[in-house]
Design an enzyme around this catalytic site. Structure first.
Site, PDB file in Angstrom:
ATOM      1  CB  SER A 242      43.909  45.211  32.556  1.00  0.00           C
ATOM      2  OG  SER A 242      42.889  44.362  33.038  1.00  0.00           O
ATOM      3  CE  LYS A 243      42.312  52.890  33.161  1.00  0.00           C
ATOM      4  NZ  LYS A 243      42.284  53.853  32.119  1.00  0.00           N
ATOM      5  NE  ARG A 244      37.655  45.341  30.644  1.00  0.00           N
ATOM      6  CZ  ARG A 244      38.425  44.924  29.643  1.00  0.00           C
ATOM      7  NH1 ARG A 244      38.666  43.652  29.479  1.00  0.00           N
ATOM      8  NH2 ARG A 244      38.967  45.765  28.799  1.00  0.00           N
ATOM      9  CG  HIS A 245      43.192  40.971  36.342  1.00  0.00           C
ATOM     10  ND1 HIS A 245      42.475  39.981  36.969  1.00  0.00           N
ATOM     11  CD2 HIS A 245      44.482  40.735  36.641  1.00  0.00           C
ATOM     12  CE1 HIS A 245      43.317  39.190  37.596  1.00  0.00           C
ATOM     13  NE2 HIS A 245      44.537  39.616  37.418  1.00  0.00           N
TER      14      HIS A 245
END
Ligand code: GLU
Length: 462
Positions: A242-245
């Site tokens: 994900s964008k955070r991961h």
């Protein structure tokens, strides 16, 4: 005629999942001699940015995924969407809905409170024999698609197999907001139709949109494309990217020193296979690629494998090309590259020994900067027994031909004179010349430097 598309929303960089979707769409078109279309889905004005458009174009360009048509921008197609909305209103496949947003919210809340699925109640939906309420004065209506109320919508997904959804599950989708702007799913439908898309290859985060899109296409009376929904990519740790991961930009791979052909080869195998083939060119991939061999299960990212492929392609790359890629990396390190030793010659010596272009730049840098070997390495290798052999070697240097064989002969001669083995002299040479214990063949290494530079670096031994 096969026509595929890649349709990113420009709300961020081109990440690895998007790049794989683009690659598969591109390869499918190439395989069949068709066309690959690039479409920028920028109708979400609040989230779309010109920088993100540029980042996507840069990423595609770096990977070499060339499009045949486009880029088309949805924001430039508003008049066309309006024409289709008007046609659907006239045909009765869409209708005006005057329910104010507050009332819709209240309705949804009530439904949720009763444990029901939140959905539009059909107040403004025309039905045979139904008398519609009188439109309130001064209110602009939204436009809703009149979704079939019974039966199923089904398609044979080229990756996931048959998927069927009961129409009763689907709401009457808003296709234009009260302010007149068309909505996402509707624009995709009009575009896929207008652009003659034959296979929609996209991430399976869109699988829920497909039944709505098929229903609209059917209401328009046009051919429905085939759909292939690619499973998601998991990170090295098995977690969803994900964008955070871990969902990093394709251009970050460039920054980290990967070659585009390594990234492409890696992505090609992420959820697709051709027997046991691991290493292949894009030309080969375009000959082999089909949608039958895409795995429906999630693919897991494996950085080690990508590194292995990168090392493979680095070994084979033309030194001139690598020099052009390494030069800006050296400049970024503040290193001024002189004519001697030639950068391609340095690269030829090191390209088999590194995992990425940054390591190659680090290895090359020592040829162009003053180095100070670590004192513990000097203590370890400039031993009292090695120093006389080193002195002989230095004394012999001015009188030999400047090429590896002659340098090798001088090394052999210098160690033999003192009854020593090769490494006793090779190690001090490596450390004094590069500051490192591990280098390519020491003869070739010495020969790369200008003779005076070798004398200067060896003089540091005192
Ligand atoms: N714009 C969508 C996205 O970036 C893709 C839509 C599609 O492929 O149909 O996720």
């Amino acid at each position: 005629m096969i026509r595929t598309r890649f349709a990113p929303s420009p709300t961020g960089f081109l990440h690895i999942g998007g790049a794989r979707t683009a690659l598969f769409s591109w390869a499918f078109a190439r395989r069949h001699g068709g066309s690959f279309i690039l479409r920028i889905e920028d109708t979400d004005l609040a989230r779309s940015t010109p920088e993100a458009v540029q980042a996507i174009l840069d990423g595609m360009n770096w990977l070499g995924l060339s499009h045949d048509e486009g880029p088309f921008y949805q924001t430039q197609r508003m008049a066309r969407y309006q024409v289709v909305i008007d046609e659907m209103l006239a045909a009765g496949t869409a209708y005006h809905c005057y329910m104010p947003p507050e009332e819709l919210d209240r309705l949804r809340e009530e439904q949720r409170a009763q444990g029901l699925k939140a959905r539009y109640d059909g107040t403004w939906r025309p039905e045979p024999g139904k008398v519609l309420p009188t439109p309130p004065a001064g209110v602009s209506p939204a436009v809703r698609f009149r979704n079939p109320s019974d039966g199923v919508v089904a398609w044979d997904d080229l990756v996931k197999g048959r998927i069927e959804i009961a129409n009763a599950e689907l709401d009457d989708l808003v296709i234009a907001r009260a302010d007149g702007t068309p909505t996402y799913n509707f624009c995709v439908v009009v575009d896929d139709f207008d652009m003659g898309i034959t296979q929609v290859i996209r991430g399976d985060d869109h699988v829920n949109n497909t039944p709505r899109q098929i229903n609209i296409l059917q209401a328009l009376g046009v051919q429905v494309p085939q759909y292939a929904h690619l499973s998601m990519i998991l990170g090295d740790d098995g977690q969803k990217l994900s964008k955070r991961h871990g969902a990093v930009s394709v251009m970050q791979y460039d920054e980290e020193g990967y070659l585009p052909e390594a990234v492409l080869n890696y992505l090609a195998r992420l959820g697709w296979s051709h027997g046991d083939e691991e290493i292949f060119s894009m030309a080969q991939f375009c000959e082999w690629f089909d949608l039958d061999h895409i795995t429906p299960s999630a693919a897991q990212f494996n950085t080690e494998k990508l590194n292995w492929l990168n090392a493979h392609y680095l070994k084979r790359a033309e030194a001139q090309r690598l020099a052009a890629l390494v030069l800006p990396r050296l400049q970024a390190r503040g290193v001024t590259v002189s004519a001697t030793p030639s950068l391609p010659a340095v690269i030829t010596l090191y390209q088999e020994r590194v995992a990425n272009l940054n390591e190659l730049a680090d290895a090359a840098a020592v040829f162009y900067i003053d180095i100070t070997p670590k004192s513990e390495l000097l203590v370890k290798h400039l031993t009292p027994e090695a120093l006389p052999a080193l002195a002989d070697f230095v004394a012999g240097l001015p009188n030999i031909a400047w090429e590896p064989a002659a340098i090798g002969a001088l090394i052999k001669h210098s160690v033999a004179a003192h009854g020593l083995k090769m490494p006793k002299l090779a190690m001090p040479l490596r450390v004094l010349l590069t500051g490192q214990e591990q280098t390519p063949s020491v003869d070739a290494l010495v020969a790369l430097f200008p003779r005076e530079e070798v004398l200067k670096r060896l003089a540091a031994a005192g």
